[in-house]
Design an enzyme around this catalytic site. Structure first.
Site, PDB file in Angstrom:
ATOM      1  N   LYS A   1      30.789  12.230  -2.045  1.00 62.97           N
ATOM      2  CA  LYS A   1      29.430  12.700  -2.336  1.00 62.97           C
ATOM      3  C   LYS A   1      29.168  12.724  -3.834  1.00 62.97           C
ATOM      4  O   LYS A   1      28.071  12.454  -4.272  1.00 62.97           O
ATOM      5  CB  LYS A   1      29.180  14.085  -1.724  1.00 62.97           C
ATOM      6  CG  LYS A   1      29.121  14.023  -0.213  1.00 62.97           C
ATOM      7  CD  LYS A   1      28.319  15.150   0.385  1.00 62.97           C
ATOM      8  CE  LYS A   1      28.116  14.873   1.866  1.00 62.97           C
ATOM      9  NZ  LYS A   1      27.449  15.888   2.598  1.00 62.97           N
TER      10      LYS A   1
ATOM     11  N   LYS B   1      28.033   4.687  11.827  1.00 64.72           N
ATOM     12  CA  LYS B   1      27.742   5.760  12.789  1.00 64.72           C
ATOM     13  C   LYS B   1      26.260   6.158  12.725  1.00 64.72           C
ATOM     14  O   LYS B   1      25.616   6.004  11.679  1.00 64.72           O
ATOM     15  CB  LYS B   1      28.666   6.959  12.584  1.00 64.72           C
ATOM     16  CG  LYS B   1      28.316   7.862  11.460  1.00 64.72           C
ATOM     17  CD  LYS B   1      29.075   9.185  11.562  1.00 64.72           C
ATOM     18  CE  LYS B   1      28.381  10.190  10.682  1.00 64.72           C
ATOM     19  NZ  LYS B   1      28.539  11.554  10.950  1.00 64.72           N
TER      20      LYS B   1
ATOM     21  N   LYS C   1      21.742  10.812  10.118  1.00 65.94           N
ATOM     22  CA  LYS C   1      20.424  11.156   9.572  1.00 65.94           C
ATOM     23  C   LYS C   1      20.273  10.602   8.149  1.00 65.94           C
ATOM     24  O   LYS C   1      19.169  10.537   7.631  1.00 65.94           O
ATOM     25  CB  LYS C   1      20.202  12.665   9.599  1.00 65.94           C
ATOM     26  CG  LYS C   1      21.236  13.455   8.837  1.00 65.94           C
ATOM     27  CD  LYS C   1      21.033  14.943   9.001  1.00 65.94           C
ATOM     28  CE  LYS C   1      22.138  15.737   8.364  1.00 65.94           C
ATOM     29  NZ  LYS C   1      23.114  16.294   9.250  1.00 65.94           N
TER      30      LYS C   1
HETATM   31  P1  ATP Z   1      24.955  12.658   8.654  1.00 62.98           P
HETATM   32  O1  ATP Z   1      24.268  12.252   9.939  1.00 62.98           O
HETATM   33  O2  ATP Z   1      24.034  12.812   7.517  1.00 62.98           O
HETATM   34  O3  ATP Z   1      26.177  11.834   8.389  1.00 62.98           O
HETATM   35  P2  ATP Z   1      26.134  14.508  10.214  1.00 62.98           P
HETATM   36  O4  ATP Z   1      25.123  14.518  11.315  1.00 62.98           O
HETATM   37  O5  ATP Z   1      27.438  13.800  10.401  1.00 62.98           O
HETATM   38  O6  ATP Z   1      25.456  14.080   8.905  1.00 62.98           O
HETATM   39  P3  ATP Z   1      26.451  17.265  10.583  1.00 62.98           P
HETATM   40  O7  ATP Z   1      25.023  17.618  10.807  1.00 62.98           O
HETATM   41  O8  ATP Z   1      27.239  18.232   9.813  1.00 62.98           O
HETATM   42  O9  ATP Z   1      26.551  15.935   9.806  1.00 62.98           O
HETATM   43  O10 ATP Z   1      27.175  16.980  11.970  1.00 62.98           O
HETATM   44  C1  ATP Z   1      27.211  17.970  12.928  1.00 62.98           C
HETATM   45  C2  ATP Z   1      28.163  17.542  14.013  1.00 62.98           C
HETATM   46  O11 ATP Z   1      27.691  16.358  14.673  1.00 62.98           O
HETATM   47  C3  ATP Z   1      29.562  17.224  13.504  1.00 62.98           C
HETATM   48  O12 ATP Z   1      30.511  17.814  14.385  1.00 62.98           O
HETATM   49  C4  ATP Z   1      29.633  15.722  13.574  1.00 62.98           C
HETATM   50  O13 ATP Z   1      30.934  15.248  13.795  1.00 62.98           O
HETATM   51  C5  ATP Z   1      28.736  15.396  14.761  1.00 62.98           C
HETATM   52  N1  ATP Z   1      28.188  14.038  14.598  1.00 62.98           N
HETATM   53  C6  ATP Z   1      27.398  13.622  13.597  1.00 62.98           C
HETATM   54  N2  ATP Z   1      27.071  12.312  13.755  1.00 62.98           N
HETATM   55  C7  ATP Z   1      27.686  11.894  14.893  1.00 62.98           C
HETATM   56  C8  ATP Z   1      27.744  10.645  15.603  1.00 62.98           C
HETATM   57  N3  ATP Z   1      27.104   9.574  15.178  1.00 62.98           N
HETATM   58  N4  ATP Z   1      28.467  10.581  16.738  1.00 62.98           N
HETATM   59  C9  ATP Z   1      29.118  11.682  17.196  1.00 62.98           C
HETATM   60  N5  ATP Z   1      29.116  12.885  16.581  1.00 62.98           N
HETATM   61  C10 ATP Z   1      28.409  13.003  15.441  1.00 62.98           C
END
Ligand code: ATP
Ligand code: LTN
Length: 343
Positions: free
Chosen positions: A126, A208, A211
């Site tokens: 980051k 993946k 957001k």
């Molecule tokens: P960003 O999407 O910006 O990378 P994020 O969604 O990974 O952020 P968090 O909001 O902290 O970050 O994620 C919340 C939970 O959702 C975490 O346990 C993460 O592992 C899960 N998660 C996030 N994206 C995925 C995905 N594409 N597939 C499965 N699980 C996910």
């Protein structure tokens, strides 16, 4: 409060193991969050003494536009409730409502070494990517996360792969403190789920679903209009093989659609693949869109009932009261052991 009640609350009233997780809603929740995290919490609430909190202090390690942040926090809670988290079965709260987090966060920052915080992969990534100044809060974030976990004597911490290193730091800090001052903290275990742990972007299945994706097309938000959801799925990137197979390496787009459908419908991937022999990708996409829309429609209709009701406020108040009682006891114990309180 008498000690008996304290013990009852502390153990969740049963022999259940305690589980805790936090989410950092710096944006809107998406299908990846739902399949990879949220839906599992809903299952865990029956078998564990579950604590789920909105990590709003962690959110501000980078600048957030206040109005947008407030909406994201409120939507996240409403969506958690809409997806089936039940405040009578688990404890849901806002991190900043429970003062012990910031306090223990500071005390654990004082137990953390510059070297170990500098080695955190997420901080390195980051801080390299950031186009604005890096805050000291981003650097000490893992010590605050350790406090979030250790305050509650959590046995398990379900997280995505990217958070494993932070839970390991929490383990190290718990052991360091226990060795230095005598047994105080439970040493937590990370819980990394395997199936559905990585839902991929619909527009680029090598990444993946996220957001922080540059384009919106690959990410299905739980609050997207259903027509938009359908359109995103129907335009999902696939391949030229023209046969439905589960092969993540050569057919990542189709495999991702199969994984989404299987996670939501409960039908094993093999069985879906069998049903689609001799059929085209268009048909598969249509069924995936039906399954996803049905799930999201149910969530959205509950969300609409909840978002303007008093359930959010009641849930957070009840959650903060319980979390404050538990965490205050732990904080006091830590302060006593460190010699920083007098009476
Ligand atoms: P960003 O999407 O910006 O990378 P994020 O969604 O990974 O952020 P968090 O909001 O902290 O970050 O994620 C919340 C939970 O959702 C975490 O346990 C993460 O592992 C899960 N998660 C996030 N994206 C995925 C995905 N594409 N597939 C499965 N699980 C996910
Ligand atoms: N860092 C996590 C959110 C988070 C968390 C926690 C998760 C903050 N505190 C304690 C589990 C336990 C994230 O970015 N997803």
């Amino acid at each position: 409060m008498g000690p008996k009640i304290g013990v009852f609350l502390f153990s969740g009233g049963t022999n259940m193991k305690r589980m805790l997780s936090g989410i950092k809603p710096t944006g809107q929740l998406h299908l990846g969050n739902y399949i990879g995290a949220l839906r599992n919490f809903v299952k865990y609430q029956d078998d564990y003494d579950l604590y789920v909190f909105i990590a709003n202090l962690h959110c501000v390690t980078f600048y957030q536009e206040p109005k947008a942040l407030r909406k994201n926090l409120k939507d996240a809670i409403a969506l958690y409730l809409a997806c089936g988290l039940d405040p009578e079965k688990c404890t849901i709260f806002l991190q900043s409502d429970v003062f012990a987090h910031a306090q223990l966060g500071f005390l654990l920052t004082c137990q953390s070494y510059m070297g170990e915080l500098s080695r955190m992969t997420q901080f390195k990534e980051k801080s390299q990517k950031a186009d604005e100044s890096i805050t000291a809060g981003l650097f000490t974030y893992p010590s605050l996360m350790a406090a979030d976990i250790l305050l509650y004597d959590a046995d398990y911490v379900p997280v995505g792969d990217d958070q494993k290193q932070h839970v390991e730091l929490a383990r190290d800090l718990a052991q360091r403190f226990n060795n230095r001052y005598s047994k105080t903290f439970v040493v937590p275990e990370p819980l990394i789920q395997k199936v559905g742990a990585r839902i991929m972007s619909l527009s680029d299945p090598s990444k993946k679903m996220s957001k922080s994706d540059e384009s919106d097309k690959g990410c299905i938000y739980l609050l997207d209009d259903l027509k938009v959801v359908r359109k995103k799925i129907m335009s999902a990137v696939t391949d030229n093989y023209a046969t439905v197979n589960f092969d993540k390496e050569n057919q990542p787009g189709i495999s991702n659609l199969l994984e989404i459908m299987s996670s939501l419908s409960g039908e094993p991937v093999d069985s879906i693949v069998c049903r689609y022999q001799g059929k085209g990708y268009g048909e598969l996409k249509k069924e995936v869109a039906d399954v996803v829309c049905k799930e999201i429609e149910t969530i959205q209709s509950r969300y609409n009932e909840i978002v303007n009701s008093d359930l959010i406020e009641k849930t957070l108040q009840q959650g903060a009261e319980k979390a404050s009682r538990i965490s205050y006891k732990k904080l006091k114990k830590v302060q006593r052991k460190m010699g920083i309180d007098i009476f």
